[in-house]
Motif scaffolding. Sequence first.
Motif, PDB file in Angstrom:
ATOM      1  N   LYS A 281      18.291  55.934  77.602  1.00  0.00           N
ATOM      2  CA  LYS A 281      18.440  57.367  77.877  1.00  0.00           C
ATOM      3  C   LYS A 281      19.574  57.994  77.065  1.00  0.00           C
ATOM      4  CE  LYS A 281      16.496  56.990  82.527  1.00  0.00           C
ATOM      5  NZ  LYS A 281      16.682  57.250  83.982  1.00  0.00           N
ATOM      6  N   VAL A 282      19.558  57.709  75.765  1.00  0.00           N
ATOM      7  CA  VAL A 282      20.516  58.304  74.829  1.00  0.00           C
ATOM      8  C   VAL A 282      19.820  59.450  74.094  1.00  0.00           C
ATOM      9  CG1 VAL A 282      21.933  57.898  72.791  1.00  0.00           C
ATOM     10  CG2 VAL A 282      21.709  56.115  74.533  1.00  0.00           C
ATOM     11  N   PRO A 283      20.382  60.669  74.097  1.00  0.00           N
ATOM     12  CA  PRO A 283      19.759  61.763  73.340  1.00  0.00           C
ATOM     13  C   PRO A 283      19.628  61.412  71.863  1.00  0.00           C
ATOM     14  CG  PRO A 283      21.466  62.613  74.809  1.00  0.00           C
ATOM     15  CD  PRO A 283      21.594  61.117  74.818  1.00  0.00           C
ATOM     16  N   ALA A 284      18.501  61.767  71.280  1.00  0.00           N
ATOM     17  CA  ALA A 284      18.229  61.373  69.899  1.00  0.00           C
ATOM     18  C   ALA A 284      19.204  61.991  68.906  1.00  0.00           C
ATOM     19  CB  ALA A 284      16.790  61.752  69.526  1.00  0.00           C
ATOM     20  N   GLY A 285      19.540  63.268  69.094  1.00  0.00           N
ATOM     21  CA  GLY A 285      20.336  63.961  68.097  1.00  0.00           C
ATOM     22  C   GLY A 285      19.457  64.445  66.958  1.00  0.00           C
ATOM     23  N   PRO A 286      19.930  65.399  66.169  1.00  0.00           N
ATOM     24  CA  PRO A 286      19.075  66.061  65.164  1.00  0.00           C
ATOM     25  C   PRO A 286      18.456  65.118  64.131  1.00  0.00           C
ATOM     26  CG  PRO A 286      21.096  67.296  65.503  1.00  0.00           C
ATOM     27  CD  PRO A 286      21.268  66.011  66.246  1.00  0.00           C
ATOM     28  N   GLU A 287      19.257  64.260  63.504  1.00  0.00           N
ATOM     29  CA  GLU A 287      18.730  63.425  62.418  1.00  0.00           C
ATOM     30  C   GLU A 287      17.707  62.415  62.927  1.00  0.00           C
ATOM     31  OE1 GLU A 287      20.213  60.209  59.035  1.00  0.00           O
ATOM     32  OE2 GLU A 287      21.685  61.445  60.080  1.00  0.00           O
ATOM     33  N   THR A 288      18.048  61.716  64.018  1.00  0.00           N
ATOM     34  CA  THR A 288      17.125  60.731  64.572  1.00  0.00           C
ATOM     35  C   THR A 288      15.870  61.410  65.105  1.00  0.00           C
ATOM     36  OG1 THR A 288      18.980  59.303  65.163  1.00  0.00           O
ATOM     37  CG2 THR A 288      16.883  58.868  66.258  1.00  0.00           C
ATOM     38  N   ALA A 289      16.036  62.563  65.739  1.00  0.00           N
ATOM     39  CA  ALA A 289      14.898  63.303  66.266  1.00  0.00           C
ATOM     40  C   ALA A 289      13.935  63.679  65.147  1.00  0.00           C
ATOM     41  CB  ALA A 289      15.372  64.547  67.002  1.00  0.00           C
TER      42      ALA A 289
ATOM     43  N   ARG B  70      13.480  62.093  62.312  1.00  0.00           N
ATOM     44  CA  ARG B  70      12.794  60.879  61.855  1.00  0.00           C
ATOM     45  C   ARG B  70      11.715  60.431  62.840  1.00  0.00           C
ATOM     46  NH1 ARG B  70      18.036  57.418  60.092  1.00  0.00           N
ATOM     47  NH2 ARG B  70      16.618  55.662  60.501  1.00  0.00           N
ATOM     48  N   LEU B  71      11.964  60.636  64.129  1.00  0.00           N
ATOM     49  CA  LEU B  71      11.004  60.206  65.146  1.00  0.00           C
ATOM     50  C   LEU B  71       9.989  61.286  65.501  1.00  0.00           C
ATOM     51  CD1 LEU B  71      13.406  58.299  67.569  1.00  0.00           C
ATOM     52  CD2 LEU B  71      11.655  57.277  66.096  1.00  0.00           C
ATOM     53  N   GLY B  72      10.212  62.506  65.027  1.00  0.00           N
ATOM     54  CA  GLY B  72       9.285  63.589  65.338  1.00  0.00           C
ATOM     55  C   GLY B  72       9.356  64.016  66.794  1.00  0.00           C
ATOM     56  N   ILE B  73      10.577  63.993  67.378  1.00  0.00           N
ATOM     57  CA  ILE B  73      10.756  64.423  68.765  1.00  0.00           C
ATOM     58  C   ILE B  73      11.837  65.490  68.812  1.00  0.00           C
ATOM     59  CG2 ILE B  73      10.053  62.157  69.646  1.00  0.00           C
ATOM     60  CD1 ILE B  73      12.980  61.495  70.102  1.00  0.00           C
ATOM     61  N   GLY B  74      12.050  66.074  69.974  1.00  0.00           N
ATOM     62  CA  GLY B  74      13.096  67.066  70.135  1.00  0.00           C
ATOM     63  C   GLY B  74      14.478  66.446  70.085  1.00  0.00           C
ATOM     64  N   ASP B  75      15.478  67.265  69.731  1.00  0.00           N
ATOM     65  CA  ASP B  75      16.844  66.758  69.618  1.00  0.00           C
ATOM     66  C   ASP B  75      17.337  66.114  70.902  1.00  0.00           C
ATOM     67  OD1 ASP B  75      16.628  67.934  67.173  1.00  0.00           O
ATOM     68  OD2 ASP B  75      18.345  69.279  67.396  1.00  0.00           O
ATOM     69  N   ASP B  76      16.856  66.625  72.051  1.00  0.00           N
ATOM     70  CA  ASP B  76      17.308  66.106  73.335  1.00  0.00           C
ATOM     71  C   ASP B  76      16.367  65.041  73.889  1.00  0.00           C
ATOM     72  OD1 ASP B  76      15.222  67.811  73.787  1.00  0.00           O
ATOM     73  OD2 ASP B  76      16.165  68.909  75.438  1.00  0.00           O
TER      74      ASP B  76
ATOM     75  N   THR C  19      21.058  49.432  63.498  1.00  0.00           N
ATOM     76  CA  THR C  19      21.029  50.301  64.672  1.00  0.00           C
ATOM     77  C   THR C  19      19.613  50.842  64.801  1.00  0.00           C
ATOM     78  OG1 THR C  19      23.316  50.961  64.255  1.00  0.00           O
ATOM     79  CG2 THR C  19      22.049  52.307  65.798  1.00  0.00           C
ATOM     80  N   SER C  20      19.014  50.675  65.981  1.00  0.00           N
ATOM     81  CA  SER C  20      17.607  51.039  66.205  1.00  0.00           C
ATOM     82  C   SER C  20      17.490  52.063  67.322  1.00  0.00           C
ATOM     83  CB  SER C  20      16.807  49.779  66.579  1.00  0.00           C
ATOM     84  OG  SER C  20      15.523  50.112  67.056  1.00  0.00           O
ATOM     85  N   TRP C  21      16.546  52.996  67.134  1.00  0.00           N
ATOM     86  CA  TRP C  21      16.229  53.973  68.177  1.00  0.00           C
ATOM     87  C   TRP C  21      14.728  53.909  68.491  1.00  0.00           C
ATOM     88  CZ3 TRP C  21      19.350  54.988  64.045  1.00  0.00           C
ATOM     89  CH2 TRP C  21      20.650  55.463  64.292  1.00  0.00           C
ATOM     90  N   GLU C  22      14.391  53.846  69.771  1.00  0.00           N
ATOM     91  CA  GLU C  22      12.992  53.906  70.222  1.00  0.00           C
ATOM     92  C   GLU C  22      12.857  55.003  71.263  1.00  0.00           C
ATOM     93  OE1 GLU C  22      11.866  49.143  69.710  1.00  0.00           O
ATOM     94  OE2 GLU C  22      11.899  50.072  71.707  1.00  0.00           O
ATOM     95  N   PRO C  23      11.877  55.898  71.125  1.00  0.00           N
ATOM     96  CA  PRO C  23      11.705  56.973  72.098  1.00  0.00           C
ATOM     97  C   PRO C  23      11.361  56.424  73.483  1.00  0.00           C
ATOM     98  CG  PRO C  23      10.457  57.405  70.084  1.00  0.00           C
ATOM     99  CD  PRO C  23      10.908  55.981  70.025  1.00  0.00           C
ATOM    100  N   MET C  24      12.042  56.923  74.507  1.00  0.00           N
ATOM    101  CA  MET C  24      11.717  56.542  75.878  1.00  0.00           C
ATOM    102  C   MET C  24      10.285  56.950  76.227  1.00  0.00           C
ATOM    103  SD  MET C  24      14.434  55.096  77.452  1.00  0.00           S
ATOM    104  CE  MET C  24      14.057  55.356  79.180  1.00  0.00           C
ATOM    105  N   ALA C  25       9.775  57.971  75.544  1.00  0.00           N
ATOM    106  CA  ALA C  25       8.395  58.403  75.795  1.00  0.00           C
ATOM    107  C   ALA C  25       7.392  57.327  75.401  1.00  0.00           C
ATOM    108  CB  ALA C  25       8.103  59.693  75.023  1.00  0.00           C
ATOM    109  N   VAL C  26       7.793  56.392  74.563  1.00  0.00           N
ATOM    110  CA  VAL C  26       6.911  55.316  74.124  1.00  0.00           C
ATOM    111  C   VAL C  26       7.053  54.089  75.022  1.00  0.00           C
ATOM    112  CG1 VAL C  26       6.361  53.715  72.237  1.00  0.00           C
ATOM    113  CG2 VAL C  26       6.931  56.105  71.726  1.00  0.00           C
ATOM    114  N   THR C  27       8.293  53.680  75.281  1.00  0.00           N
ATOM    115  CA  THR C  27       8.511  52.409  75.991  1.00  0.00           C
ATOM    116  C   THR C  27       9.013  52.570  77.416  1.00  0.00           C
ATOM    117  OG1 THR C  27      10.772  52.251  75.155  1.00  0.00           O
ATOM    118  CG2 THR C  27       9.033  51.213  73.828  1.00  0.00           C
ATOM    119  N   GLY C  28       9.454  53.775  77.791  1.00  0.00           N
ATOM    120  CA  GLY C  28      10.052  53.988  79.107  1.00  0.00           C
ATOM    121  C   GLY C  28       9.141  53.567  80.255  1.00  0.00           C
ATOM    122  N   GLY C  29       9.700  52.876  81.236  1.00  0.00           N
ATOM    123  CA  GLY C  29       8.935  52.438  82.391  1.00  0.00           C
ATOM    124  C   GLY C  29       8.139  51.170  82.176  1.00  0.00           C
ATOM    125  N   SER C  30       8.168  50.620  80.959  1.00  0.00           N
ATOM    126  CA  SER C  30       7.413  49.400  80.677  1.00  0.00           C
ATOM    127  C   SER C  30       8.330  48.184  80.758  1.00  0.00           C
ATOM    128  CB  SER C  30       6.784  49.460  79.279  1.00  0.00           C
ATOM    129  OG  SER C  30       7.776  49.290  78.280  1.00  0.00           O
TER     130      SER C  30
END
Length: 250
Positions: free
Chosen positions: A109-117, A119-125, A146-157
């Motif tokens: 549950k870390v906000p993506a931030g502008p650059e990561t968002a 790259r991932l095609g998601i909102g900054d928050d 350093t890796s970022w994965e959207p919670m919308a993809v893996t969250g709850g799994s």
Amino acid sequence: MGASGSARPAPFLRIAQLLRDRVTSGMWSVGDQLPSRAALSAEFGVGDNVVRRAQEALIEEGLLEGRAGSGTFVRAPRERRVLRRTVSGTTSPAPAGFTGTWEARSIAKVPAGPETAFRLGIGDDGMCVLTTYEFFTDSRPVLLATSWEPMAVTGGSAVVLPEGGPLAGAGVITRMRHLGIAITRVVEVPRPIRLNRDQAHLLGLATGAQATFIERTHYADGRAVETADWVVPSELWDITYTIAAPPPGT
């Protein structure tokens, strides 16, 4: 009127040569710890900052190494390795063919931030799982990621944490397959950088040492499901890419 004679070298270069002479003459051997910076400053009659710059120059040269919390040592030659960039056989977070170990730390549950968002095609928050990696060979750090994965993809799994659950350490491709997501392409963008202070501290190298920064993103069709930053020190690695040839007749 112009100055006559040659310019004197910067003080830190003179001290670096004095330190280098002690290593090459055998006065200091591989593994020996150098005197403290304060002791060297007093001996040579220069400021601590001059000795620090001299040591950093020799660390970048590969003659010395800094060990966090321990001091500066005469370094044994470090083996240069090949970092193979290929998606085949990617069943761990480590690069293909890597035989060392790694340590990882994940935060959910870390906000993506502008650059990561972007790259991932998601909102900054948009919420992500942020995982930092240190890779080791012979107990020495050699790579950072350093890796970022959207919670919308893996969250709850069961695979929400890359280094936890039933597929801990299995790598992005295997974990996404567990969710019914097939990785269809991986895009990497390499750029030359110089290590910042934090990166250099983790790797035991000099601030400003050359490295390659690799921006890597895993896609499932057109959707980015993970993006990562790799820091590859130039003095430790040759990077090779395996590119599949097109089938005959195409």
